[in-house]
Design a protein around this motif. Structure first.
Motif, short mmCIF file in Angstrom:
data_model
loop_
_atom_site.label_atom_id
_atom_site.label_comp_id
_atom_site.label_asym_id
_atom_site.label_seq_id
_atom_site.Cartn_x
_atom_site.Cartn_y
_atom_site.Cartn_z
N GLY A 88 0.80 -1.22 0.00
CA GLY A 88 0.00 0.00 0.00
C GLY A 88 0.84 1.26 0.00
O GLY A 88 0.41 2.30 0.51
N GLY A 89 2.04 1.18 -0.53
CA GLY A 89 2.90 2.35 -0.61
C GLY A 89 4.17 2.21 0.21
O GLY A 89 4.37 1.25 0.96
N GLU A 90 5.04 3.21 0.09
CA GLU A 90 6.34 3.17 0.74
C GLU A 90 6.22 3.11 2.26
O GLU A 90 6.98 2.42 2.94
N MET A 167 -4.27 -3.00 18.24
CA MET A 167 -4.54 -2.47 16.90
C MET A 167 -5.91 -2.92 16.40
O MET A 167 -6.65 -2.15 15.76
N LEU A 168 -6.27 -4.17 16.70
CA LEU A 168 -7.51 -4.73 16.17
C LEU A 168 -8.76 -4.11 16.81
O LEU A 168 -9.88 -4.39 16.36
N ILE A 174 -3.87 -5.68 9.98
CA ILE A 174 -2.68 -4.87 10.23
C ILE A 174 -2.54 -3.85 9.11
O ILE A 174 -2.12 -2.71 9.32
N GLY A 175 -2.92 -4.25 7.90
CA GLY A 175 -2.87 -3.35 6.76
C GLY A 175 -3.95 -2.29 6.74
O GLY A 175 -3.94 -1.43 5.85
N GLY A 176 -4.87 -2.32 7.68
CA GLY A 176 -5.95 -1.34 7.72
C GLY A 176 -7.26 -1.93 7.28
O GLY A 176 -7.81 -2.82 7.92
N ALA A 182 2.26 -7.11 5.87
CA ALA A 182 2.44 -7.09 7.32
C ALA A 182 1.56 -8.13 8.00
O ALA A 182 1.97 -8.78 8.97
N ASP A 183 0.33 -8.31 7.50
CA ASP A 183 -0.54 -9.37 8.04
C ASP A 183 0.06 -10.74 7.79
O ASP A 183 0.01 -11.62 8.66
#
Length: 231
Positions: A88-90, A167-168, A174-176, A182-183
């Motif tokens: 999803g980007g840098e 976070m959840l 994890i990625g939103g 990352a997940d």
């Protein structure tokens, strides 16, 4: 041309278990890229692609050979930008490095103790000898001595997942809004133990356990295609 993936297996070729290889399988599925697996036991890893890497996963994509799960994800992202992004980007790519560091310094040491003897027992005899020798040399203890701490690691494992649990509270992944590499990093760690060990690490009502169940369902149930370990 179909990508070839070299991944780690024990005595049963149908049960790949390496956390790093699972990251790569999930990454390939995320990108929608067809691939074929070649299972490699521990003692054959030095022969993969003329010894390009001391570890797997390794992929061959045409003339390109790439080793290491994070470098493979980087390669897939760069080579197939028209397919769903793994980062999803840098910023997501940089954040994934933090997740990888947390997973490998906090989760992997505990999971390694929890599953150590069960992994050994699921290997072919030649690989059992290699696994025992290499791990005992690295740890300075016998496998049996290392696993004396198994019960304590199981009891304390849920607490290690608190950063993800926190976070959840505000997002599904994890990625939103959707899963990212990352997940797959954390999924790979938990799948490692799901496939090799009968240890019960999380209560079913735990948000982390529910996130893991969602991960198992991704990509047409790729994670569930390998059943959980049984005694």
């Amino acid at each position: 041309m179909t990508i070839k993936l070299f991944d780690l297996i024990g005595a049963d070729d149908a049960r790949p278990f390496s956390p790093h290889c699972w990251k790569t399988m999930m990454s390939l599925a995320h990108k929608g890229l067809p691939y074929e697996r070649e299972g490699v036991p521990f003692t054959e890893v030095p022969n993969v692609e003329d010894g390009i890497s001391p570890i797997v996963p390794v992929i061959r994509d045409g003339s390109r050979i790439v080793a290491d799960s994070f470098l493979i994800a980087d390669y897939l992202e760069e080579t197939y930008p028209d397919r769903p992004s793994l980062f999803g980007g840098e910023g997501g790519q940089a954040a994934a490095r933090l997740v990888e560091g947390w997973s490998q310094t906090s989760l992997h040491p505990a999971l390694g103790v929890i599953a150590l003897l069960e992994i050994h027992d699921r290997l072919a005899p030649a690989d059992q000898a290699y696994f025992r020798s290499s791990r005992e040399s690295r740890m300075g203890k016998t496998l049996e001595q290392v696993t004396e701490g198994r019960a304590a690691e199981i009891a304390g494992f849920a607490a290690r997942m608190q950063p993800l649990r926190h976070m959840l509270k505000s997002q599904l992944w994890i990625g939103g809004s959707e899963p990212l590499f990352a997940d797959y990093i954390v999924f790979g760690a938990l799948q490692w133990v799901r496939v090799t060990s009968t240890a019960q690490l999380l209560d079913a009502a735990d948000p982390v356990a529910q996130w893991f169940e969602r991960c198992l369902d991704l990509h047409d149930g790729l994670g569930r295609s390998v059943p959980a370990a049984s005694a």
